[in-house]
Design a protein around this motif. Structure first.
Motif, PDB file in Angstrom:
ATOM      1  N   GLN A  10       0.818  -1.215   0.000  1.00 38.44           N
ATOM      2  CA  GLN A  10       0.000   0.000   0.000  1.00 38.44           C
ATOM      3  C   GLN A  10       0.852   1.265   0.000  1.00 38.44           C
ATOM      4  N   GLY A  11       2.010   1.219   0.637  1.00 39.48           N
ATOM      5  CA  GLY A  11       2.855   2.409   0.710  1.00 39.48           C
ATOM      6  C   GLY A  11       3.352   2.848  -0.652  1.00 39.48           C
ATOM      7  N   GLU A  56       0.553   4.008  -2.870  1.00 35.32           N
ATOM      8  CA  GLU A  56       0.105   5.349  -2.493  1.00 35.32           C
ATOM      9  C   GLU A  56       1.052   6.415  -3.064  1.00 35.32           C
ATOM     10  N   TYR A 103       0.301   6.730  -6.696  1.00 40.63           N
ATOM     11  CA  TYR A 103      -0.983   7.415  -6.880  1.00 40.63           C
ATOM     12  C   TYR A 103      -0.845   8.921  -6.612  1.00 40.63           C
ATOM     13  N   ARG A 104      -0.206   9.234  -5.491  1.00 43.22           N
ATOM     14  CA  ARG A 104      -0.017  10.651  -5.149  1.00 43.22           C
ATOM     15  C   ARG A 104       0.798  11.362  -6.227  1.00 43.22           C
ATOM     16  N   PHE A 159      -7.423   4.365  -6.433  1.00 38.29           N
ATOM     17  CA  PHE A 159      -7.742   4.411  -5.003  1.00 38.29           C
ATOM     18  C   PHE A 159      -9.249   4.321  -4.878  1.00 38.29           C
ATOM     19  N   LYS A 203      -8.398   1.726  -0.130  1.00 37.34           N
ATOM     20  CA  LYS A 203      -7.103   1.132  -0.453  1.00 37.34           C
ATOM     21  C   LYS A 203      -6.687   1.456  -1.889  1.00 37.34           C
ATOM     22  N   TYR A 204      -5.392   1.388  -2.081  1.00 36.16           N
ATOM     23  CA  TYR A 204      -4.834   1.607  -3.409  1.00 36.16           C
ATOM     24  C   TYR A 204      -4.788   0.270  -4.134  1.00 36.16           C
ATOM     25  N   LEU A 243       5.164   6.567   4.652  1.00 32.19           N
ATOM     26  CA  LEU A 243       4.475   5.892   3.540  1.00 32.19           C
ATOM     27  C   LEU A 243       5.099   4.521   3.278  1.00 32.19           C
ATOM     28  N   LYS A 267       4.293   1.369   5.269  1.00 33.71           N
ATOM     29  CA  LYS A 267       3.036   0.649   5.037  1.00 33.71           C
ATOM     30  C   LYS A 267       3.271  -0.604   4.191  1.00 33.71           C
TER      31      LYS A 267
END
Lengths: 527, 464
Positions: free
Chosen positions: A136-137, A140, A143-144, A332, A336-337, B67, B70
């Motif tokens: 997920q990190g 994310e 995605y960001r 997303f 969750k991504y 981040l 995770k």
């Protein structure tokens, strides 16, 4: 004691560095080591495994077994380290020089903290097929970062898959092809338009995608020729692949007219923003009418160039074209991504998995250290640095900045040493090689040389005023030498790792040697 | 967004006094002077809408580390995933070298200022050449997918033909990349596999070769881990019909397995990620292409090729670009495909890896992988209802495990393994429906007997 410091200045100006690059006279690695030496030991197979399996090679036919061991070096670990440390010292990274000489490459500072973050096991030790809940990190971050690129470009979806700028251009050409296929016009639309001051890959990648390439030349002022564009478009036009500002550092003010003309002919427009360093926060692909664009994260977004990759060519499209993007894209769902394989008309894969994630991570961290105001500052200072350096360089006798006389440039300048060449017989390439004697890079231009005796400088935001002064002083000194002692320049380098290389073998199939084994064979040496 | 003027550590001339002085030096009242050519209608009004930055290095680090934490790593969980990205041990020296700023931050300098890059990449190509027993190896391109796609295009240019034959067992992602890349002018035909061995169906190959073809392509090991044991027969057939034989290999196998040139390959390609690159969520891939030193072939490479040459000083090695005029750098669309930034640092790293391993290390690691993967196949095959002998050919590193006899789905089993801290093999049920409920399990030198036994016992628990 005498004043040593004073001796480092002449007439109040610092003397040029008495640089000498490392010269280890390093053997080729095959000359090092001794039979039987080991650089690393590999984990031994446990007896429990051996006894159960028996012969590990059982069932493998004779013809598929290696008979002769590969003739790799046999070296102890410290010897391997020293060899590569020597070679590294004979290489000029951004970290070591005022790297304004590699124009179009955006040789800016790559922040060390970002490298350190990308070396965390939470980045390096991830398998791309792990369950999404365990990544997920990184998802994310991807995605960001896409959200950031959307704002910077005004476009609506990005893929981070392309492994550098050229394959991003190819991706865009492939998406255009898919778009025209979906409209039943793929056969008819077989021409792609680009300009001569756009990167060679804008032409080359379009060709691989099956297009006939039409290349526009500049008008007398150096702008892409609008009349030539009007003459080139037709019902055969698939699209436009164009850089702006072009490699000359000149921004095309009629860019929106270009995209309008292509759209009116039924084509799509792709913005090659490999180098967007002067444009961050200033102007975007969307407002100029582009349907697609790409950014090189290893240029504008600061990730280290790695001697030529790994890299990322982040590729953006409008909502209308999102259905053609390579799969998967990162989405997303509010909680969750996840990796979205949905885009129904996807061109498929451009790269294994999802792109070079550690490069995305570094680019993300770079943006997050700067924010919107910081990115704008990047652009402004890069452009200020460029215009400052231009003023200094143009004060040197023998050089000019062709086109758009008297006008400012954006992030880089393509200079011409034509006058110097006519007056001294010294080519631009020779000036560049001599500049290396002072510990800096220098680049001419892509081929063909539309600007004669070219030299392309791009200062980025990463160099101080004093450093720009120093670079200009080196150029001034070298240009002066071309007039006072042209043979000194022509016989350069003198302070580099090696001396003038014989280029003849490189183009002679009888002599060229692309590996050590070929070299030994062609020079009649026994192994 | 704060309006306070910030002096950015990455931007030396962002100090206001310096900026003002420089503007005066170039007779500009503001930076707006430099953007005079950008029409007002194209200008961004106000500031971009981006997240608030973390201005201090500490805050940035804390944010990004937060981040990354995770994620769950393959150090924390036991990993049996492969399928093109492999968990091998990365020697410390590999990281030490590729983290050096001299290499990490260099780019495209000349053979004088960047001599080290030229020599280290020449050496990488040379060591790959020894592993492959071939005289020509390219400076890395993007990845193994690209290496395959470009090898096929090279074969079409060399033979003047526009049809290629690909072994049926091929990863779907790679096939997707190849399809896109060979469009529109090159036709692709698939050679059936022998369902018993996993190898190529030679009869079908012979039939397909009756239509003029540029290349026959197969992988050794295949995407599903099985070895092609009829390499010589395949390449003989290809040559008999005027086609080139292209073989993709896992380079880490070549200490124990024969280089494809020994069974007739004309072009060999693949991905060097196993040779010293961390997995990096798929960021460690880099492609290679190799061949013999035949001008007809060499002139069709799109990539950079570095050669060795004398300098004007006796005994000094120089390096440079071989046959540069082949490339798009020299000829734009008239060059071969294109060349550009790709994955050079991973080439340097793979060179370090091969130098550390030497012939003995490559032999031992190859044998070690064979032993461990065989052990895993045997132990998993003992589980009731589970088959690990889907293909009878010998395997390297990876193998298919079929769960049809258990009535359970791979997705469900992998979810259960995950709860036990194990990343199970890649679920193949969507990619290869004809394999039923199957997973592709990868075992390398990093797995101990205990690791493999743990996978087996966990599978037993999950299935019971």
């Amino acid at each position: 004691m005498k004043n040593i410091t004073a001796e480092r200045f002449t007439n109040g100006k610092p003397n040029l560095r008495r640089f000498h690059q490392a010269r280890w006279d390093e053997p080729v690695i095959f000359e090092l080591g001794q039979p039987g030496q080991r650089g690393i030991l590999v984990p031994e197979v446990e007896e429990g495994i051996k006894s159960q399996v028996g012969d590990a090679l059982a069932g493998i036919p004779d013809g598929l077994r290696r008979k002769d061991p590969p003739k790799l070096p046999e070296m102890a670990q410290p010897a391997v380290l020293r060899h590569y440390d020597h070679l590294s010292q004979e290489n000029l990274g951004v970290d070591f020089n005022i790297d304004v000489g590699q124009g179009t490459c955006t040789m800016k500072y790559s922040p060390k903290v970002n490298d350190q973050l990308a070396r965390m096991p939470e980045m390096t030790e991830l398998h791309p097929l792990q369950d999404e809940s365990t990544v997920q990190g990184i998802l994310e971050i991807m995605y960001r970062f896409e959200q950031i690129l959307k704002e910077i470009s005004g476009l609506e979806r990005f893929t981070l898959q392309p492994g550098a700028g050229s394959v991003a251009i190819y991706t865009n050409a492939s998406i255009m092809r898919a778009y025209h296929e979906a409209r039943g016009e793929a056969k008819q639309r077989d021409e792609m338009i680009t300009t001569i001051f756009s990167h060679p890959s804008d032409a080359a990648c379009a060709k691989v995608a099956g297009y006939k390439v039409i290349t526009l030349y500049p008008d007398p002022e150096g702008y892409p020729d609008l009349e030539a564009l009007k003459a080139a478009v037709s019902e055969r036009t698939a699209g436009l692949l164009i850089t702006n500002p072009e490699d000359t550092g000149i921004f095309n003010p009629k860019i929106a007219e270009f995209t309008r003309i292509i759209h009116a002919a039924g084509g799509l427009c792709s913005y090659d923003q490999a180098n967007a360093n002067g444009m961050l926060g200033i102007t975007r692909a969307r407002e100029a009418g582009f349907d697609l664009c790409h950014f090189n994260l290893h240029k504008t977004f600061s990730t280290p160039h790695g001697c030529g990759g790994p890299a990322v060519g982040a590729t953006g499209v409008t909502q209308e074209l999102a259905r053609f993007l390579p799969v998967p894209i990162v989405d997303f769902d509010g909680q969750k991504y996840f990796l979205n394989y949905d885009p129904a008309d996807s061109i498929g894969k451009i790269r294994p998995f999802y792109g070079v994630a550690p490069v995305v991570l570094k680019a993300y961290a770079w943006v997050m250290a700067l924010g919107a105001a910081g990115l704008r500052e990047v652009a402004e200072v890069a452009v200020l640095n460029n215009n400052y350096l231009m003023k200094k360089v143009l004060a040197i006798h023998g050089v000019a900045a062709p086109y758009a006389a008297g006008k400012r440039r954006v992030e880089q300048v393509r200079y011409s040493w034509q006058t110097l060449f006519e007056e001294t017989g010294v080519h631009s390439e020779a000036l560049g090689i001599r500049a290396a004697d002072f510990g800096v890079h220098y680049w001419t231009s892509h081929h063909p040389y539309v600007v004669p005796e070219p030299c392309t400088l791009e200062p980025t935001e990463s160099y101080s005023k004093e450093e720009l002064d120093e670079y200009a002083a080196i150029l001034e000194h070298v240009a002066g030498e071309a007039y006072s002692d042209p043979n000194l320049v022509r016989s350069a380098p003198h302070n580099s790792t090696v001396h003038t290389i014989d280029h003849h073998p490189f183009d002679d199939p009888q002599q060229w040697a692309i590996t050590w084994r070929a070299y030994l064979r062609k020079t009649g040496q026994e192994r | 967004m704060t309006q306070k003027k910030i002096v950015y550590p990455y931007i030396p001339n962002s100090a206001p006094e310096v900026k003002a002085q420089m503007l005066r030096d170039v007779d500009a009242s503001s930076v707006e002077a430099f953007y005079a050519d950008v029409p007002a209608a194209l200008r961004i009004q106000g500031q971009m809408d981006l997240p608030e930055p973390f201005l201090s290095e500490y805050a940035l680090r804390r944010h990004v580390e937060g981040l990354l934490r995770k994620n769950t790593t393959t150090q924390q969980y036991l990993n049996f995933l492969g399928a093109g990205c492999y968990q091998h041990h990365v020697p410390a020296i590999c990281d030490e070298i590729n983290q050096r700023g001299e290499f990490l931050t260099a780019y495209a300098g000349e053979p004088y200022d960047d001599h080290g890059r030229f020599q280290s990449l020449f050496e990488y190509c040379s060591m790959m050449g020894e592993l492959l027993e071939m005289d020509v190896v390219n400076v890395p391109n993007y990845d193994g997918f690209q290496a395959t796609a470009t090898s096929l295009r090279m074969a079409c240019r060399i033979t003047g033909r526009n049809r290629v034959l690909l072994a049926a067992i091929l990863g779907r992602d790679k096939l997707s990349r190849v399809r896109d890349y060979l469009k529109p002018e090159i036709e692709i035909a698939s050679v059936e596999h022998d369902p018993k061995t996993g190898g190529m169906n030679l009869k079908h190959l012979e039939t397909l070769l009756k239509t003029e073809s540029a290349a026959v392509y197969f992988e050794n090991p295949s995407y599903l881990g099985s070895l092609e044991t009829h390499g010589t027969e395949i390449t003989d057939l290809a040559h008999k019909h005027g086609a080139l034989a292209i073989v993709s290999v896992d380079p880490i196998s070549l200490g124990v397995l024969a280089p494809p040139v020994r069974y007739g390959a004309d072009i060999v390609c693949g991905d060097i990620q196993p040779l010293g690159m961390h997995m990096q969520f798929g960021g460690g891939q880099a492609g290679f292409i190799a061949s013999q030193d035949d001008e007809k072939i060499v002139m069709q490479y799109p990539s950079r090729l570095f050669g060795i040459s004398p300098t004007r000083v006796p005994g000094e090695y120089g390096f440079g670009d071989v046959a540069y005029d082949r490339t798009s750098f020299a000829k734009r669309e008239e060059g071969n495909e294109w060349v550009g930034t790709a994955a050079a640092l991973w080439g340097i790293t793979a060179g370090v890896y091969l130098a550390l391993m030497g012939p003995q290390g490559m032999k031992e690691i190859g044998e070690g992988i064979l032993y461990r993967s065989r052990y895993a196949m045997q132990e998993i095959g003992k589980i009731k209802g589970v088959r690990s002998d889907v293909f009878s050919a010998p395997h390297f590193k990876e193998f298919v495990v079929n769960f049809d006899g258990t009535g359970r789905k791979v997705a469900e089993l992998n979810a259960a393994l995950l709860r036990k801290g194990i990343f199970g093999g890649k679920d193949l049920s969507r990619e290869f429906p004809w394999l039923g409920e199957s997973a592709l399990v990868c075992v390398t030198e990093i797995h101990t007997q205990e690791d493999i036994d743990r996978l087996v016992s966990s599978l037993k628990e999950v299935l019971s």
